[in-house]
Enzyme design. Structure first.
Site, PDB file in Angstrom:
ATOM      1  N   SER A 166       0.837  -1.196   0.000  1.00  0.00           N
ATOM      2  CA  SER A 166       0.000   0.000   0.000  1.00  0.00           C
ATOM      3  C   SER A 166       0.876   1.251   0.000  1.00  0.00           C
ATOM      4  CB  SER A 166      -0.957  -0.055   1.196  1.00  0.00           C
ATOM      5  OG  SER A 166      -2.018   0.837   1.050  1.00  0.00           O
ATOM      6  N   ASP A 261      -9.697  -4.955  -4.741  1.00  0.00           N
ATOM      7  CA  ASP A 261      -9.016  -3.835  -4.100  1.00  0.00           C
ATOM      8  C   ASP A 261      -9.315  -2.556  -4.876  1.00  0.00           C
ATOM      9  OD1 ASP A 261      -7.285  -2.010  -2.934  1.00  0.00           O
ATOM     10  OD2 ASP A 261      -5.487  -3.236  -3.211  1.00  0.00           O
ATOM     11  N   HIS A 291      -7.735  -5.707  -0.539  1.00  0.00           N
ATOM     12  CA  HIS A 291      -6.557  -4.974  -0.092  1.00  0.00           C
ATOM     13  C   HIS A 291      -6.064  -5.539   1.237  1.00  0.00           C
ATOM     14  CE1 HIS A 291      -3.993  -1.388  -0.222  1.00  0.00           C
ATOM     15  NE2 HIS A 291      -4.164  -1.303   1.096  1.00  0.00           N
TER      16      HIS A 291
END
Length: 325
Positions: A166, A261, A291
């Protein structure tokens, strides 16, 4: 493919807790509350990491005279290649506001044990106490420290991979670009787990998956509002790598993306830009996943599989000469 059934059941529980008021959405919390919740949930959602030979706490000096903490994982066994050992420089996710050395301990232990290699996990400073570009500068300072001081820990500065999940993946991309532009020894590889790459979160995947898939649109914007000083920072390539004019001559990249995601499209867009710029780029999209699934070891088996896939890919980059830049 449809959403993984175990993930679906988990997300239904999350939604029920939110509707009952038992647990407010993250964007309704203060940063301090969100950090406590994020840390507590780690031990529920993820499995303990494997044993490694040693874990060393390290302090890294920063350009502003302050310092950050890092944790060096040494695997129990390493191939007998050279006296100095390869290392993955890793940055945790959490939207620049959450996460620490403990939240990604299991993941880093797994990568160290499975590759095998050393893993240096960096606790860059978090927003809103430290807004953009503190996290970026801390990441770059950690890389420079590794180049100059890593040998004291038996680390090979010619075999450094950079990686993260991320927001941490975004920091890793920035190191590859910075090293090229400033003439530093480049990393040999990038491992990017569902990175943030775009100025605005307005792609189709953001619109389709805005709510109900773990990372929600309101939470993402809450994080970025805490991190960025103003909207002008959004167009800085250090926040949005897709804004980088030249992506050529960068380290080979391996992308881990998730079908459900919101960041899927921008991850794909960045991978395509790298390919078009002549960078050796591989993309692995995990069907039915959301995610942060690499840290959901107690929820989905794919968390273990993705760690093995990452380790196999890193091993090729570290131990096969033809994969070196």
């Amino acid at each position: 493919m449809s959403l993984d059934p175990d993930l679906s059941a988990f997300l239904e529980l999350v939604e029920a807790n939110a509707l009952s008021g038992e647990k407010p959405a993250m964007y309704m919390m203060t940063p301090e509350q969100a950090r406590l919740d994020y840390g507590a949930s780690t031990h529920i959602l993820d499995v303990p990491g494997p044993l490694v030979a040693s874990v060393t706490e390290i302090t890294i000096p920063c350009r502003d005279g302050q310092s950050i903490n890092a944790r060096l994982y040494k695997p129990t066994e390493l191939p007998a290649t050279t006296a100095l050992c390869p290392v993955l420089l890793y940055f945790h996710g959490g939207g620049y506001c959450l996460g620490n050395l403990d939240s990604h301990d299991s993941l880093c232990r797994s990568l160290a044990a499975l590759t095998p290699c050393h893993v240096l996990h960096v606790a860059y400073r978090l927003a809103p106490e430290y807004r953009f570009p503190y996290a970026v500068n801390d990441a770059h300072d950690a890389y420079r420290w590794l180049l100059m001081q890593g040998f004291a820990y038996g680390l090979d500065s010619t075999r450094i991979a950079v990686g993260g999940d991320s927001a941490g993946g975004t920091l890793a991309t920035g190191i590859a670009i910075m090293a090229r532009d400033e003439g530093w020894q480049p990393p040999v590889f990038q491992v990017l787990l569902y990175p943030c790459t775009s100025v605005w979160q307005d792609t189709d995947s953001h619109q389709r998956l805005a709510r109900g898939y773990l990372l929600e649109a309101d939470t993402l914007q809450w994080m970025f509002k805490l991190y960025l000083r103003s909207d002008a920072d959004r167009t800085d390539w250090r926040f949005a790598p897709l804004e980088t004019h030249d992506l050529s001559k960068l380290a080979p990249a391996y992308f881990i993306l998730a079908e459900y995601d919101p960041l899927l499209d921008e991850g794909m867009a960045y991978a395509e830009r790298l390919k078009a710029s002549g960078v050796d780029t591989q993309v692995n999209i995990y069907s039915g996943m959301v995610h942060d699934f690499a840290r959901l070891g107690n929820i989905v088996e794919e968390a273990g599989q993705v760690r093995q896939d990452l380790a196999d890919t890193l091993a090729k980059a570290f131990y096969h000469e033809n994969n070196r830049i």
